[in-house]
Design a protein around this motif. Structure first.
Motif, PDB file in Angstrom:
ATOM      1  N   VAL A  73       0.835  -1.205   0.000  1.00 45.19           N
ATOM      2  CA  VAL A  73       0.000   0.000   0.000  1.00 45.19           C
ATOM      3  C   VAL A  73       0.871   1.257   0.000  1.00 45.19           C
ATOM      4  CG1 VAL A  73      -1.670   1.344   1.342  1.00 45.19           C
ATOM      5  CG2 VAL A  73      -1.964  -1.130   1.100  1.00 45.19           C
ATOM      6  N   SER A  74       1.918   1.248   0.821  1.00 47.67           N
ATOM      7  CA  SER A  74       2.805   2.411   0.915  1.00 47.67           C
ATOM      8  C   SER A  74       3.515   2.674  -0.412  1.00 47.67           C
ATOM      9  CB  SER A  74       3.837   2.197   2.031  1.00 47.67           C
ATOM     10  OG  SER A  74       3.211   2.033   3.279  1.00 47.67           O
ATOM     11  N   LEU A  75       4.012   1.608  -1.048  1.00 51.31           N
ATOM     12  CA  LEU A  75       4.685   1.766  -2.339  1.00 51.31           C
ATOM     13  C   LEU A  75       3.730   2.268  -3.415  1.00 51.31           C
ATOM     14  CD1 LEU A  75       7.052  -1.342  -2.570  1.00 51.31           C
ATOM     15  CD2 LEU A  75       7.723   1.061  -2.534  1.00 51.31           C
ATOM     16  N   THR A  76       2.517   1.750  -3.410  1.00 54.11           N
ATOM     17  CA  THR A  76       1.535   2.181  -4.397  1.00 54.11           C
ATOM     18  C   THR A  76       1.218   3.661  -4.249  1.00 54.11           C
ATOM     19  OG1 THR A  76       0.528  -0.025  -4.422  1.00 54.11           O
ATOM     20  CG2 THR A  76      -0.782   1.794  -5.303  1.00 54.11           C
ATOM     21  N   ILE A  77       0.971   4.087  -3.009  1.00 54.43           N
ATOM     22  CA  ILE A  77       0.680   5.506  -2.763  1.00 54.43           C
ATOM     23  C   ILE A  77       1.877   6.366  -3.174  1.00 54.43           C
ATOM     24  CG2 ILE A  77       0.242   7.224  -0.970  1.00 54.43           C
ATOM     25  CD1 ILE A  77      -1.288   5.079   0.563  1.00 54.43           C
ATOM     26  N   PHE A  78       3.086   5.906  -2.821  1.00 59.90           N
ATOM     27  CA  PHE A  78       4.283   6.678  -3.148  1.00 59.90           C
ATOM     28  C   PHE A  78       4.423   6.871  -4.653  1.00 59.90           C
ATOM     29  CE2 PHE A  78       8.711   6.615  -4.558  1.00 59.90           C
ATOM     30  CZ  PHE A  78       9.192   7.771  -3.961  1.00 59.90           C
ATOM     31  N   PHE A  79       4.324   5.787  -5.420  1.00 63.42           N
ATOM     32  CA  PHE A  79       4.551   5.885  -6.865  1.00 63.42           C
ATOM     33  C   PHE A  79       3.438   6.663  -7.558  1.00 63.42           C
ATOM     34  CE2 PHE A  79       7.680   2.419  -6.349  1.00 63.42           C
ATOM     35  CZ  PHE A  79       8.707   2.952  -7.108  1.00 63.42           C
ATOM     36  N   VAL A  80       2.208   6.489  -7.121  1.00 65.14           N
ATOM     37  CA  VAL A  80       1.106   7.238  -7.729  1.00 65.14           C
ATOM     38  C   VAL A  80       1.296   8.726  -7.511  1.00 65.14           C
ATOM     39  CG1 VAL A  80      -1.369   7.723  -7.588  1.00 65.14           C
ATOM     40  CG2 VAL A  80      -0.577   5.355  -7.626  1.00 65.14           C
ATOM     41  N   LEU A  81       1.560   9.107  -6.266  1.00 65.10           N
ATOM     42  CA  LEU A  81       1.757  10.525  -5.959  1.00 65.10           C
ATOM     43  C   LEU A  81       3.016  11.072  -6.612  1.00 65.10           C
ATOM     44  CD1 LEU A  81       0.767  10.651  -2.172  1.00 65.10           C
ATOM     45  CD2 LEU A  81      -0.569  11.420  -4.136  1.00 65.10           C
TER      46      LEU A  81
END
Length: 452
Positions: A73-81
């Motif tokens: 979840v953290s990686l997904t949020i990071f890359f999207v943002l």
């Protein structure tokens, strides 16, 4: 190819590119015709990850670790943002270049973790200790030679004068904060106990060099990381750790006083050491970031945007603080997610140490804490070899505790190699790019930045 052979090949290749990018970088950069030793390090890191991903295509029964739900979840949020931030920035191309570099380092983590998980812990610790010890032996052999040459010629030296292979001595300090803790392995791993005296000598030499190079942030990071560990180990281990730390520090101070202060003063009637009380411009950079982030509070100015930041007090391409870099370039939301994830992982590791009393992992956790701490004072998360070394130390955290794996088919490994090849092409294609000319200090490359 068997996984065991691949794992050994990966670690040996990592050690070789580490040495070529540090101890032998001057000779190797001249041999291959690369103008900058810094750029050589970037080429070596990219080439290593590409070669490692190619070799994985020929491995039988390769297994990747499964990331936790929180990490996914953290990686997904990071890359999207990060991608959104890059597209809305003034330099979207360079924002995507930075994201590409982060992506290739994550793949390096997977490759390291794959190899580490396939090895016995005792074998891994022996290999790691042999690597950092060999690196230290070669480094200090050259260092002592240059020191004696200075004595013979009665020539004084500054903080950069005794180390070769680094555009800036701080690049060596960034490696020291992770290498020095790993030299403590003989004090906690029974199979390496016979190397305790050897470790005391070389850790002391590292402290002497830290003092000679006036690496205040690096010394503070090593001390702060050790203090944190004191609270998560039992009383006997704490006493042993404190005793070893004090021995090595006092020995290092003595070496520094004799060979860096007293003898040069006797031979040259001059001493290069001076106590610096300023922040070397870091506080100004951090205040600039804090004043600037309200303009782009949520998404930041975009990945790598600090390179072209307008009105910054110093021409540096990064703010010498990983948190400030996150805030400025990625925004508050991304920063909160990343910091929360890092703190949760650190707490999990320290809690494991406290509950399991597994003293063998102390040097590994020490190296991680020290590296992260120094990233608050220096460009650990920016410089190529420091990035790769930090990734390796993070990957070493998976060799204890429970890590579920899943088998990677040949198709998955081929796709991984294809992705790495595309990423490597994108990164290498930015070499000598004219858009980097206005910058004076390195972020991705040096070549072209200093020569007008």
């Amino acid at each position: 190819m068997q996984l065991g052979a691949y794992s050994w090949g990966l670690l040996i290749t990592f050690a070789c590119i580490f040495l070529l990018g540090t101890v032998f970088s001057f000779n190797f950069s001249y041999l291959v015709g690369i103008d900058s030793e810094y750029d050589l390090k970037r080429f070596l890191v990219i080439g290593f990850i590409w070669l490692a991903s190619l070799g994985l295509c020929f491995v039988k029964d390769a297994e990747f670790i499964r990331l936790s739900r929180l990490t996914k979840v953290s990686l997904t949020i990071f890359f999207v943002l990060a991608i959104v931030s890059a597209f809305f920035s003034k330099h979207p191309f360079w924002g995507m270049v930075e994201i590409t570099n982060i992506g290739i380092l994550i793949i390096a983590f997977y490759l390291f973790a794959l190899s580490i998980n396939s090895m016995k812990r005792s074998t891994l610790y022996f290999a790691v200790y042999a690597g950092v010890l060999f690196f230290s032996v070669l480094t200090f052999a050259k260092y002592i030679l240059f020191l004696f040459f200075s004595y013979a010629d009665a020539q004084s030296f500054d903080i950069h004068g005794l180390l070769t292979g680094y555009v800036n001595v701080r690049f060596f300090n960034q490696l020291q904060v992770m290498v020095t803790p790993l030299l403590f392995l003989p004090f906690f791993v029974q199979g390496l106990a016979k190397f305790k005296r050897v470790s005391i000598v070389f850790v002391a030499l590292h402290w002497a060099v830290l003092l000679q190079t006036e690496a205040r942030g690096a010394m503070l990071s090593l001390i702060l990381a050790s203090v944190v560990l004191f609270f998560f180990v039992d009383a006997n281990t704490r006493k042993q750790f404190i005793s070893t730390m004090l021995q090595t520090m006092l020995f290092g101070i003595c070496l520094w006083l004799v060979f860096i202060i007293i003898i040069p003063y006797w031979l040259m009637d001059s001493v290069s050491f001076q106590i610096r009380t300023g922040s070397s411009g870091r506080l100004d950079l951090w205040l600039y970031v804090l004043k600037s982030i309200p303009e782009r509070l949520w998404l930041g100015f975009g990945p790598m945007s600090f390179t072209w930041a307008e009105g910054k007090p110093l021409p540096h391409a990064h703010p010498h603080n990983s948190v400030m870099q996150l805030l400025y370039e990625y925004g508050v939301i991304c920063s909160i997610v990343c910091i929360a994830w890092v703190l949760s992982r650190i707490y999990k590791r320290l809690r494991y140490l406290y509950l399991a009393n597994d003293v063998e992992v102390i040097p590994i956790i020490y190296a991680l804490l020290s590296g992260l701490c120094y990233s608050l004072f220096s460009g650990v998360v920016v410089m190529p070899l420091a990035q790769l070394m930090l990734v390796f130390v993070v990957a070493m955290q998976v060799q204890y505790g429970s890590c579920r794996d899943y088998k990677a088919s040949v198709v998955v490994r081929m796709l991984l190699f294809l992705v790495v090849s595309v990423m490597a092409f994108v990164l290498l294609n930015t070499y000598k790019n004219e858009e980097l000319l206005p910058a004076l200090f390195p972020r991705m490359w040096v070549n072209g930045l200093l020569g007008y």
